[in-house]
Design a protein around this motif. Structure first.
Motif, PDB file in Angstrom:
ATOM      1  N   GLY A  98      -3.892  -2.926   4.164  1.00  0.00           N
ATOM      2  CA  GLY A  98      -4.634  -3.732   3.196  1.00  0.00           C
ATOM      3  C   GLY A  98      -5.670  -2.975   2.403  1.00  0.00           C
ATOM      4  N   ARG A  99      -6.232  -1.932   2.960  1.00  0.00           N
ATOM      5  CA  ARG A  99      -7.328  -1.217   2.307  1.00  0.00           C
ATOM      6  C   ARG A  99      -6.908   0.040   1.575  1.00  0.00           C
ATOM      7  NH1 ARG A  99     -10.963   0.426   7.137  1.00  0.00           N
ATOM      8  NH2 ARG A  99      -9.504   2.063   6.696  1.00  0.00           N
ATOM      9  N   GLU A 100      -5.883   0.725   2.061  1.00  0.00           N
ATOM     10  CA  GLU A 100      -5.583   2.042   1.498  1.00  0.00           C
ATOM     11  C   GLU A 100      -4.089   2.316   1.483  1.00  0.00           C
ATOM     12  OE1 GLU A 100      -7.884   4.328   4.262  1.00  0.00           O
ATOM     13  OE2 GLU A 100      -6.143   4.764   5.492  1.00  0.00           O
ATOM     14  N   SER A 121     -11.069   5.848  -5.603  1.00  0.00           N
ATOM     15  CA  SER A 121     -11.374   7.218  -5.248  1.00  0.00           C
ATOM     16  C   SER A 121     -10.194   7.795  -4.465  1.00  0.00           C
ATOM     17  CB  SER A 121     -12.654   7.315  -4.427  1.00  0.00           C
ATOM     18  OG  SER A 121     -12.543   6.514  -3.282  1.00  0.00           O
ATOM     19  N   VAL A 122     -10.045   9.107  -4.529  1.00  0.00           N
ATOM     20  CA  VAL A 122      -8.944   9.782  -3.851  1.00  0.00           C
ATOM     21  C   VAL A 122      -9.531  10.759  -2.848  1.00  0.00           C
ATOM     22  CG1 VAL A 122      -6.972  11.307  -4.135  1.00  0.00           C
ATOM     23  CG2 VAL A 122      -7.475   9.602  -5.875  1.00  0.00           C
ATOM     24  N   PHE A 123      -9.025  10.733  -1.621  1.00  0.00           N
ATOM     25  CA  PHE A 123      -9.442  11.659  -0.587  1.00  0.00           C
ATOM     26  C   PHE A 123      -8.213  12.429  -0.133  1.00  0.00           C
ATOM     27  CE2 PHE A 123     -12.418   8.140  -0.243  1.00  0.00           C
ATOM     28  CZ  PHE A 123     -13.629   8.814  -0.293  1.00  0.00           C
ATOM     29  N   VAL A 138      -1.026  18.159   3.821  1.00  0.00           N
ATOM     30  CA  VAL A 138      -2.031  17.525   2.975  1.00  0.00           C
ATOM     31  C   VAL A 138      -1.634  16.074   2.737  1.00  0.00           C
ATOM     32  CG1 VAL A 138      -3.091  17.520   0.688  1.00  0.00           C
ATOM     33  CG2 VAL A 138      -2.710  19.669   1.875  1.00  0.00           C
ATOM     34  N   LYS A 139      -2.533  15.192   3.063  1.00  0.00           N
ATOM     35  CA  LYS A 139      -2.301  13.750   2.910  1.00  0.00           C
ATOM     36  C   LYS A 139      -3.285  13.212   1.872  1.00  0.00           C
ATOM     37  CE  LYS A 139      -1.622  10.737   6.375  1.00  0.00           C
ATOM     38  NZ  LYS A 139      -1.957   9.920   7.566  1.00  0.00           N
ATOM     39  N   TYR A 140      -2.752  12.484   0.892  1.00  0.00           N
ATOM     40  CA  TYR A 140      -3.588  11.847  -0.118  1.00  0.00           C
ATOM     41  C   TYR A 140      -3.818  10.403   0.296  1.00  0.00           C
ATOM     42  CZ  TYR A 140      -2.683  15.892  -3.006  1.00  0.00           C
ATOM     43  OH  TYR A 140      -2.609  17.167  -3.473  1.00  0.00           O
ATOM     44  N   ILE A 141      -5.080  10.009   0.259  1.00  0.00           N
ATOM     45  CA  ILE A 141      -5.456   8.652   0.640  1.00  0.00           C
ATOM     46  C   ILE A 141      -6.090   7.983  -0.576  1.00  0.00           C
ATOM     47  CG2 ILE A 141      -6.853   7.251   2.186  1.00  0.00           C
ATOM     48  CD1 ILE A 141      -6.774   9.640   4.141  1.00  0.00           C
TER      49      ILE A 141
END
Length: 100
Positions: free
Chosen positions: A13-15, A88-90, A79-82
Motif C-alpha cells: 500500500g505504501r511503496e 521520492s526515490v530511494f 540495487v533496489k529502487y523504492i
C-alpha cells in the motif's frame, strides 16, 4: 517469465520496489562458471606453452575479468529502487541493507 519475477517487483500500500538488473543474475552465473573454468586452463595448459611474460598478461586479464565480475555481482545486481507515495526515490543495496 513473469515481470514480477524478472525484476523482483513488489508492491504494498505504501511503496513500490523493483530491481532492474535482477534478470542479469542468471547471465552472471554463466560468466562466473566461465571464469572458474578459465583459471585451471590458463594455469595447467598454457603455463608450459607460453613465456613467463605472456603468462603474467593472461593472469592479469583473468584478474581484471574477475574483478569486473565481482563489481557487477556486489554493486550492480542488488540495487533496489523504492518508490514511496511521497514522490521520492530511494535506492538500497540488497546485500548491505541500511539499518532502521
Amino acid at each position: 517469465m513473469d515481470i514480477r519475477d524478472r525484476y523482483k517487483f513488489e508492491e504494498n500500500g505504501r511503496e513500490i520496489s523493483f530491481m532492474p538488473n535482477y534478470s542479469f543474475l542468471r547471465t552472471l552465473v554463466g560468466w562466473l562458471a566461465l571464469g572458474v573454468i578459465a583459471l585451471p586452463v590458463i594455469i595447467y595448459y598454457f603455463m608450459d606453452k607460453i613465456s613467463g611474460d605472456q603468462f603474467k598478461i593472461a593472469m592479469g586479464l583473468w584478474s581484471v575479468y574477475m574483478i569486473y565480475f565481482l563489481f557487477d555481482l556486489f554493486f550492480r545486481i542488488p540495487v533496489k529502487y523504492i518508490l514511496i507515495n511521497r514522490k521520492s526515490v530511494f535506492t538500497e543495496n540488497c546485500y548491505f541493507p541500511k539499518s532502521s
